[in-house]
Scaffold this active site. Sequence first.
Site, short mmCIF file in Angstrom:
data_model
loop_
_atom_site.label_atom_id
_atom_site.label_comp_id
_atom_site.label_asym_id
_atom_site.label_seq_id
_atom_site.Cartn_x
_atom_site.Cartn_y
_atom_site.Cartn_z
N ARG A 177 29.75 0.83 -17.79
CA ARG A 177 28.12 -0.26 -18.20
C ARG A 177 29.09 -0.77 -16.91
NH1 ARG A 177 29.39 -3.85 -23.17
NH2 ARG A 177 32.02 -4.32 -22.05
N ASP A 451 37.81 -9.63 -26.45
CA ASP A 451 36.99 -10.14 -24.05
C ASP A 451 36.05 -10.89 -24.39
OD1 ASP A 451 34.97 -9.09 -25.49
OD2 ASP A 451 34.38 -7.17 -24.46
#
Length: 540
Positions: A177, A451
């Site tokens: 990613r 996160d």
Amino acid sequence: MATTSTKGLSITPNALADRLMPLNTAPVGFDAARDLPASFLEFLAPIHAALTLRQRALIARREAALEEAHAGKLPNFLPASVATTRAWGIELPEWCSDQRNQMTGPADDAELVVKMLNSGAPGVMLDLEDSNANTWEHLTIGIHNVLEALAGRLIYFDKKRNRTVSIQPSKTVLFTRPRGLHLHQAGVLPGELLPASLFDVAMIAYQADFGALKHPLSFYIPKSESADEALWWRDLFQMIARAKGLPADAIKCMALVEAHPLAFQMEEFAWNLREHLLGLNLGRWDYMASLIHFNLENPEWALPDRNTIPHNVTFFQNLRTLMPEICHKHGMLAIGGMTALYPSRDNPELNARALAVLAEDKKNEASCLMDGAWTGHPDQNEIAVTQFPAPNQLSARPKNANPHPELRPLPSGVGKRTLAGTRAAIRTVIRYRNGVLNGRGASLLDGYMEDLATDRIYRLMIAQRVKHADKVEVLDESGKAVRHTPELVDDLFDQELDSLLQENAKQSGNSEQTSGQAARLAEARRLSGEMIRRGEFNPV
């Protein structure tokens, strides 16, 4: 050397001029010609010239869409088009037909990367984005680890067992990613900003040995907000393929649906990227943040405490049933989200609860006809995999599916709004930002792996409670309503910071170390509070 200039391109777009969090910038003394791979600048030049200004235009369109939403014109489905009316499909390759679990984690952690690749998970996503600290040091480590993992060479030293651990042969599909289209990379080209997505993909694709890969080079596209953005990614992949002398469709990808506007354009997005796309993924925590952001002006959208919102809340469930229908209609995979509660090998009670929540969550996604989902810990893999039919549910299509379900059902009657929830949100954003200042893009907090998505959710929830303080009731322990003024929230930030500082002092016997930690916590508190005050809720 090939030129990399895009004449007239401002180094500081308006959205970046007054941003609190610094751009990722190459270090002082960096020389691209010397410090980047040989001839990389020549490879980069035409891609940069073709795509950087288009990235700026797409970002401007995002900002306009958000402004329109706040003025009352919210995202909606697009008119019928070739993407939604023509019979079309992709041929899903055998090597990724089974993606019942995709493990994800920061690419800069070599030990975690090797453990994920050795976990037996059908897929692994190495993250250069939300869970990887957005600094030059961590980015370059992450890219190095990705390249070593692609080549099967990545290792780590296991101190407990006093041995080196390497990647074992498997059929695990490896995705990377890159950073999202909204982010920029500074310091590589003097006086210019690169799209971070472009830099990350180009760096990996330029150095990867395509002939030695066990499957096509594959990426996970994050944070898209419109179908038109798929065309940018398509052109990036195809320009790179041509430069490498490969077929136009040599690079494959999956894409996250984690922005509210994209939920209404999934089919059009997939059509635009059909030569590369393998499937869509419901990035639910970022999606929740985006949903709040686009509905920020509406007091009826003031969400309850995050951990009182059930995983099958209607605004998730409606999207969770629409996505597989669109994907399976065209032969693509539909992948579910991340279960945030983390297992613990040191806490049997927490471990049992985390794994039970995991099983329930994934079973729900499977019942919605998802083909797999995400996890973040090797202990979660087997449970996740067993919830989904093997190898996928591509042939499963509901009868009389609604192509345009309600994607903004109000969260009425869900969860609780409490002062304790506000405190928990404040405590989390301070600790998360402290982790970022210490080079961590993800932190295990109170049993949850948090996160950037969680940080955004909590900052937006706090902002909602302040913005709509006269219309949204938030209760204390005695059931009394507590009006969430800016002054109250500021005091709560100070109280939670004091509590964290006291805890920190007790845990550390080194006064010099304690002083440094205290300074970073104080800075984390300042940054978090100021980002809320300024309304900085984009994912940075």
